[in-house]
Write an enzyme that holds these catalytic residues in place. Sequence first.
Site, PDB file in Angstrom:
ATOM      1  CB  CYS A 134      38.382   1.878 114.312  1.00  0.00           C
ATOM      2  SG  CYS A 134      36.783   1.116 114.550  1.00  0.00           S
ATOM      3  CG  HIS A 168      40.380  -0.146 110.879  1.00  0.00           C
ATOM      4  ND1 HIS A 168      40.121  -1.195 111.728  1.00  0.00           N
ATOM      5  CD2 HIS A 168      39.211   0.533 110.759  1.00  0.00           C
ATOM      6  CE1 HIS A 168      38.854  -1.153 112.093  1.00  0.00           C
ATOM      7  NE2 HIS A 168      38.286  -0.114 111.521  1.00  0.00           N
ATOM      8  CG  ASN A 177      35.678  -2.871 111.709  1.00  0.00           C
ATOM      9  OD1 ASN A 177      36.412  -2.769 112.692  1.00  0.00           O
ATOM     10  ND2 ASN A 177      35.227  -1.826 111.051  1.00  0.00           N
TER      11      ASN A 177
HETATM   12  O1  UT7 Z   1      35.658   0.755 111.813  1.00  0.00           O
HETATM   13  C1  UT7 Z   1      35.329   2.122 111.830  1.00  0.00           C
HETATM   14  C2  UT7 Z   1      35.066   2.647 110.489  1.00  0.00           C
HETATM   15  N1  UT7 Z   1      33.995   1.912 109.867  1.00  0.00           N
HETATM   16  C3  UT7 Z   1      33.932   1.830 108.561  1.00  0.00           C
HETATM   17  O2  UT7 Z   1      34.823   2.333 107.915  1.00  0.00           O
HETATM   18  C4  UT7 Z   1      32.718   1.225 107.930  1.00  0.00           C
HETATM   19  C5  UT7 Z   1      32.313   2.096 106.790  1.00  0.00           C
HETATM   20  N2  UT7 Z   1      31.057   1.747 106.106  1.00  0.00           N
HETATM   21  C6  UT7 Z   1      30.841   0.574 105.497  1.00  0.00           C
HETATM   22  O3  UT7 Z   1      31.641  -0.355 105.575  1.00  0.00           O
HETATM   23  C7  UT7 Z   1      29.618   0.481 104.620  1.00  0.00           C
HETATM   24  O4  UT7 Z   1      29.038   1.764 104.514  1.00  0.00           O
HETATM   25  C8  UT7 Z   1      28.557  -0.513 105.133  1.00  0.00           C
HETATM   26  C9  UT7 Z   1      29.070  -1.943 104.968  1.00  0.00           C
HETATM   27  C10 UT7 Z   1      28.181  -0.217 106.565  1.00  0.00           C
HETATM   28  C11 UT7 Z   1      27.298  -0.400 104.256  1.00  0.00           C
HETATM   29  O5  UT7 Z   1      27.638  -0.624 102.896  1.00  0.00           O
HETATM   30  P1  UT7 Z   1      27.212   0.419 101.787  1.00  0.00           P
HETATM   31  O6  UT7 Z   1      27.690  -0.126 100.521  1.00  0.00           O
HETATM   32  O7  UT7 Z   1      27.697   1.775 102.200  1.00  0.00           O
HETATM   33  O8  UT7 Z   1      25.649   0.317 101.852  1.00  0.00           O
HETATM   34  P2  UT7 Z   1      24.581   1.477 102.108  1.00  0.00           P
HETATM   35  O9  UT7 Z   1      24.541   1.834 103.541  1.00  0.00           O
HETATM   36  O10 UT7 Z   1      24.769   2.562 101.105  1.00  0.00           O
HETATM   37  O11 UT7 Z   1      23.259   0.702 101.760  1.00  0.00           O
HETATM   38  C12 UT7 Z   1      23.005   0.185 100.439  1.00  0.00           C
HETATM   39  C13 UT7 Z   1      21.758  -0.644 100.509  1.00  0.00           C
HETATM   40  C14 UT7 Z   1      20.628   0.024 101.274  1.00  0.00           C
HETATM   41  O12 UT7 Z   1      19.397  -0.340 100.650  1.00  0.00           O
HETATM   42  P3  UT7 Z   1      18.666   0.676  99.638  1.00  0.00           P
HETATM   43  O13 UT7 Z   1      18.443   1.936 100.415  1.00  0.00           O
HETATM   44  O14 UT7 Z   1      19.625   0.848  98.496  1.00  0.00           O
HETATM   45  O15 UT7 Z   1      17.428  -0.072  99.294  1.00  0.00           O
HETATM   46  C15 UT7 Z   1      20.697  -0.608 102.624  1.00  0.00           C
HETATM   47  O16 UT7 Z   1      19.461  -0.586 103.304  1.00  0.00           O
HETATM   48  O17 UT7 Z   1      22.018  -1.871 101.203  1.00  0.00           O
HETATM   49  C16 UT7 Z   1      21.112  -2.015 102.304  1.00  0.00           C
HETATM   50  N3  UT7 Z   1      21.808  -2.686 103.381  1.00  0.00           N
HETATM   51  C17 UT7 Z   1      21.865  -4.021 103.514  1.00  0.00           C
HETATM   52  N4  UT7 Z   1      21.322  -5.003 102.774  1.00  0.00           N
HETATM   53  C18 UT7 Z   1      21.560  -6.275 103.155  1.00  0.00           C
HETATM   54  C19 UT7 Z   1      22.540  -2.125 104.389  1.00  0.00           C
HETATM   55  N5  UT7 Z   1      23.068  -3.089 105.169  1.00  0.00           N
HETATM   56  C20 UT7 Z   1      22.649  -4.271 104.650  1.00  0.00           C
HETATM   57  C21 UT7 Z   1      22.848  -5.621 104.999  1.00  0.00           C
HETATM   58  N6  UT7 Z   1      22.298  -6.579 104.237  1.00  0.00           N
HETATM   59  N7  UT7 Z   1      23.596  -5.968 106.074  1.00  0.00           N
END
Ligand code: UT7
Length: 343
Positions: free
Chosen positions: A115, A257, A287
């Site tokens: 990215c 980005h 993204n």
């Molecule tokens: O482009 C290159 C660089 N990329 C980035 O910078 C992306 C960086 N990361 C992110 O944007 C975020 O980490 C994500 C959007 C991928 C995930 O968001 P988050 O707030 O970090 O969520 P998390 O991974 O900590 O997950 C929180 C909860 C989890 O459930 P539990 O364990 O709390 O029960 C996940 O299983 O949300 C759940 N979850 C979802 N729920 C509904 C993860 N993805 C989803 C989803 N829909 N799509």
Amino acid sequence: MNGTGRAAVLAGAGAWLPPQVVTNHDLSLRLDTSDAWIRQRTGIAERRVAAPGTATSDLAVEAARQALKSAGTASVDAVVLTTTTPDRLCPATAPEVAARLGLGTVPAFDVAAVCTGFLYALAVSAGLIAAGTADRVLVIAAEVYSSIIDPNDRGTAVIFGDGAGAVVLRAGSADEPGALGPVVLGSDGELGHLIQIPAGGSRQRKSGLPPAPGDEFFRMAGREVFRNAVERMTAVCREAAEAVGWEPGNVDRLAAHQANSRILQAVADRLGIEGGQVLSHIERVGNTGAASLPLLLADSAAHGRLSPGDRVLLTAFGGGLTWGAATVVWPRLHIESPIRNEV
Ligand code: UT7
């Protein structure tokens, strides 16, 4: 660094998005997710997806045509393309794009920095200009993320979209509008495992055996990437701003980005940049990897959210890990909007 004293000046920009829109609702029909979760956690409402059979070079050619038109030129001395989804592992995608654009036998090559690719490609292209190797360089960032995303992985499938952006750089002087400030870059390969496609390269060989299930897909450790993205983009923005004597909190626009709207907000807060100065269209395009920055610039300029004279801080972060930042005073350019095939 600048051997001849020649600066790289932004002479044109363009972008292209495939017409098919995939909404959060569409995704929620086949994944355990919801429109509300995706909007709250990422700021994304919809993204574009390339039609089956459409490759990265197809998007790259469209965006490049827009950039060449914007620059009012039909020829360049080099083509530098960046992508995480090359048409093939070998050869690079840039020579085919150069040929399809009718640019002759100019040097054409790919730069890989996931990215952050656009900023790496800008730095390399500015170097070609500074060294006197080229007077005009076409820089293209194009991605068909839908070709590497696991459709069943809700951690990545909801974030990434397809698209392309391009700019034309020309030789000029450092004090004119559009001149790029020093591009500050960095990497940390010790954290390479946080974003990767395990199979398909020389590490996990295609020696007749199929890859381990799922290893051909793009994987991201979202939470750790998030933390690193905020820290690295904030720090590198400070360095790039300082290199040209700007106070980060006083820039007119932050063009970051489009990783996640919460990441953009966290970086802006740390730099003291007010929300109104932060360019974003993540809601509409998601993204788009390396294409994200040039797409954002073209779209923002086309819609008057970026104006001539604006002091713009550019930053990106991605797999590698890699990161970078640069500065530019936005020049007067005619740019067509990439978001014109509305639904
Ligand atoms: O482009 C290159 C660089 N990329 C980035 O910078 C992306 C960086 N990361 C992110 O944007 C975020 O980490 C994500 C959007 C991928 C995930 O968001 P988050 O707030 O970090 O969520 P998390 O991974 O900590 O997950 C929180 C909860 C989890 O459930 P539990 O364990 O709390 O029960 C996940 O299983 O949300 C759940 N979850 C979802 N729920 C509904 C993860 N993805 C989803 C989803 N829909 N799509």
